[in-house]
Every structure is written in structure tokens, then in C-alpha cells.
Design a protein around this motif. Structure first.
Motif, PDB file in Angstrom:
ATOM      1  N   MET A 205       0.847  -1.203   0.000  1.00  0.00           N
ATOM      2  CA  MET A 205       0.000   0.000   0.000  1.00  0.00           C
ATOM      3  C   MET A 205       0.878   1.246   0.000  1.00  0.00           C
ATOM      4  N   PRO A 206       0.606   2.213  -0.887  1.00  0.00           N
ATOM      5  CA  PRO A 206       1.432   3.422  -0.980  1.00  0.00           C
ATOM      6  C   PRO A 206       1.414   4.234   0.317  1.00  0.00           C
ATOM      7  N   HIS A 207       2.565   4.752   0.648  1.00  0.00           N
ATOM      8  CA  HIS A 207       2.764   5.529   1.877  1.00  0.00           C
ATOM      9  C   HIS A 207       3.306   6.905   1.475  1.00  0.00           C
ATOM     10  N   PHE A 208       2.633   7.971   1.895  1.00  0.00           N
ATOM     11  CA  PHE A 208       2.997   9.314   1.456  1.00  0.00           C
ATOM     12  C   PHE A 208       3.240  10.241   2.639  1.00  0.00           C
ATOM     13  N   ARG A 209       4.117  11.217   2.398  1.00  0.00           N
ATOM     14  CA  ARG A 209       4.269  12.340   3.332  1.00  0.00           C
ATOM     15  C   ARG A 209       3.884  13.618   2.591  1.00  0.00           C
TER      16      ARG A 209
ATOM     17  N   GLN B 288      -8.105   5.307   3.336  1.00  0.00           N
ATOM     18  CA  GLN B 288      -6.774   5.859   3.596  1.00  0.00           C
ATOM     19  C   GLN B 288      -6.562   5.950   5.102  1.00  0.00           C
ATOM     20  N   GLN B 289      -5.369   5.583   5.530  1.00  0.00           N
ATOM     21  CA  GLN B 289      -5.022   5.578   6.942  1.00  0.00           C
ATOM     22  C   GLN B 289      -4.144   6.790   7.246  1.00  0.00           C
ATOM     23  N   LEU B 290      -4.571   7.592   8.196  1.00  0.00           N
ATOM     24  CA  LEU B 290      -3.779   8.744   8.626  1.00  0.00           C
ATOM     25  C   LEU B 290      -2.803   8.277   9.698  1.00  0.00           C
ATOM     26  N   ARG B 291      -1.523   8.196   9.345  1.00  0.00           N
ATOM     27  CA  ARG B 291      -0.505   7.710  10.274  1.00  0.00           C
ATOM     28  C   ARG B 291      -0.089   8.796  11.269  1.00  0.00           C
TER      29      ARG B 291
ATOM     30  N   ILE C 155       2.146  18.862   8.326  1.00  0.00           N
ATOM     31  CA  ILE C 155       2.907  17.701   7.879  1.00  0.00           C
ATOM     32  C   ILE C 155       2.097  16.456   8.221  1.00  0.00           C
ATOM     33  N   ALA C 156       1.816  15.629   7.228  1.00  0.00           N
ATOM     34  CA  ALA C 156       1.003  14.440   7.436  1.00  0.00           C
ATOM     35  C   ALA C 156       1.645  13.241   6.753  1.00  0.00           C
ATOM     36  N   GLU C 157       1.410  12.072   7.314  1.00  0.00           N
ATOM     37  CA  GLU C 157       1.772  10.812   6.663  1.00  0.00           C
ATOM     38  C   GLU C 157       0.513   9.974   6.510  1.00  0.00           C
ATOM     39  N   VAL C 158       0.306   9.484   5.284  1.00  0.00           N
ATOM     40  CA  VAL C 158      -0.925   8.788   4.937  1.00  0.00           C
ATOM     41  C   VAL C 158      -0.587   7.526   4.150  1.00  0.00           C
TER      42      VAL C 158
END
Length: 287
Positions: A1-5, A35-38, A79-82
């Protein structure tokens, strides 16, 4: 699963110190089964005197800030990681009565709740050009709901040339069709107007799109979500001609584009003007 900042910075500069009214801040991505908000961090300068977490009517996660002292600038740094999870956007089954248009068997209670998402952008009713396009595509799709949405998505992708237009509300849908060009929010407004013209409920979405490692710059992106009975809200991006999936990161959604703005608020200082600067960085991370 793609992981983005995602790093999103917004700065307002004023000609002189101003008194800020309460501000809404919509920079926090959604967290759900698509989508999961890390993680999410928000820095505000100057530091607000009061800051509250708010969940809006459409489920948007936002903040509301109060400032007591006058200031000549405001800086927001989010700043978010998703992690995005929707690999196949067509993995669903519609209710049997929703397979064909127009929809006929919807429960009254649900129909009433969706009324704001079915109304035209225009105060006098649906745009005539959008009504004609809706009828044309409905005939081509032979009233099949999914075929209609895919035909509309592809039609707008092929006929509306993308142009950057960083500021301003979406143009009226008929104007965008006549011009044959527009920003992502312009094209999305056309998509929603045509869908609403055939009775489909739709909402405007603000977020980000990962265009691949070759992309040189990023910005806020806009697309549409259509409510499909049996499947819920499903995204369509007419700017790129695709259903939304794991390269789209949603932040806010609402019936009207203005209700998804990353910041919303006013200031009191007669005769004082302001300048807006912003920067977006989107990075795909390795797990």
C-alpha cells in the motif's frame, strides 16, 4: 500500500497589523478504510490563543483557531503521513435499483439527506449546456449508472484542457464547457453539475494527487465523489480521466467548493491588503 508524506505551507502577509477573526483550517487528511492517517502535525505562527479540533458535517477533520493580538503575518505548516488502501476503485456492488438511471427506489429519508448534494451550483437551476451533455451521455450509456459516470469522466478529460489557476472560485460549469479549458476545480464543478442533473448526489473533494516521481511540483487537487447506493461515496477525477484510488489523498469534502477551502476566515483592518504564498511537497515513502 502506498505511503505518502505531505508538507503543506501557507503564509499570509498583511500591509500592517490586523485583527484576525476565528479561522477554520482544513489541512488534515481523512482517516478511514480508504486511507489511513498515520500522523499529522500542525504548526501555527503566531501561536493562536485558542485552538480546537472540529469534525464537520461531512466528516472533515479540521481545526478552529482564535487570535487575540493583532499580527502582520500568519504561517501554517502542516505535515502528514498517509497510507492509501483503495487498490481497485470498482470493487463494489450497487443496489439493484441503482444500476440504471434515473434512480427510482431510494428511501425518502436518504433522499432528504442527500438533497444538498443534488442541487445545481446555479441559483436559477441547472446549466443548459450541462443538461444537454447529461442527456447525450445518458443515451450513450443506455441509462447504465457506471457507464454514464465513466463516459462523463472521459468526455471532460478529453475536451477540457487543464490550465493552472491557483486562486478564485470555480467558474460556472457552462463557462468551462464553452472555454474548453479550466483548472481541476473548474472541471470538477462541471462533472458535479452534470451528475446532479440526472439525480446523482455528488460532493466536491479537496486533496492531493500523486502524479509519479517525475512530477516537478504539487498543489492542492480537486475531484468529485458520487454517492452510489450500495457502494457509498466513490471518487472520479475528470482532470485525469480516472476513478480515484491509491494515488489520491482526500482532505475535505462538501456540497460546495468553498466549504473545502484549506483556510477560511477574515480579518478586520480597513484599507489593509494581504498577500498569500503557499507550497506543497508530496513524497512517496518506502515502507
Amino acid at each position: 500500500m502506498p505511503h505518502f508524506r505531505i508538507q503543506h505551507q501557507i503564509e499570509y502577509y498583511y500591509d500592517a497589523p490586523v485583527d484576525l477573526h476565528p479561522h477554520w483550517i482544513r489541512l488534515q487528511p481523512r482517516g478511514n478504510h480508504f486511507q489511513q492517517l498515520r500522523s499529522f502535525q500542525l504548526q501555527i505562527q503566531p501561536q493562536p490563543d485558542r485552538l480546537f479540533e472540529v469534525q464537520e458535517l461531512d466528516g472533515n477533520l479540521c481545526q478552529r483557531a482564535w487570535f487575540n493580538d493583532p499580527c502582520d503575518h500568519v504561517k501554517l505548516q502542516a505535515i502528514a503521513e498517509v497510507v492509501t488502501c483503495l487498490e481497485n476503485p470498482f470493487e463494489f456492488l450497487l443496489e439493484p435499483w441503482a444500476v440504471r438511471l434515473p434512480l427510482r427506489s431510494e428511501a425518502q429519508s436518504q433522499s432528504d439527506r442527500l438533497l444538498p448534494y443534488r442541487q445545481s451550483y446555479l441559483p436559477g437551476g441547472f446549466d443548459p449546456a450541462c443538461l444537454r451533455l447529461a442527456q447525450q451521455l445518458l443515451e450513450q450509456a443506455k441509462n447504465d449508472t457506471i457507464s454514464f459516470l465513466l463516459l462523463l469522466n472521459q468526455y471532460l478529460y478529453e475536451r477540457i484542457r487543464y490550465v493552472q489557476r491557483p486562486f478564485g472560485d470555480p467558474r460556472w460549469p457552462g463557462q468551462t464547457l464553452a472555454l474548453g479549458q479550466g483548472s481541476c476545480r473548474d472541471t470538477t464543478a462541471v462533472f458535479l453539475e452534470v451528475c446532479r442533473a440526472v439525480g446523482l448526489a455528488g460532493r466536491f473533494v479537496s486533496g492531493y494527487h500523486w502524479g509519479g516521481p517525475e512530477a516537478e511540483q504539487f498543489d492542492l487537487h480537486a475531484w468529485a465523489e458520487i454517492y452510489l447506493p450500495g457502494a457509498g461515496w466513490r471518487g472520479f477525477d475528470p482532470t485525469i480521466g480516472l476513478a480515484t484510488a491509491e494515488t489520491h489523498i482526500a482532505v475535505a469534502s462538501a456540497p460546495l467548493p468553498a466549504q473545502t477551502a484549506p483556510t477560511e476566515g477574515t480579518y478586520y483592518a480597513p484599507g489593509i491588503s494581504s498577500t498569500l504564498n503557499y507550497q506543497v511537497a508530496l513524497t512517496r515513502l518506502l515502507d
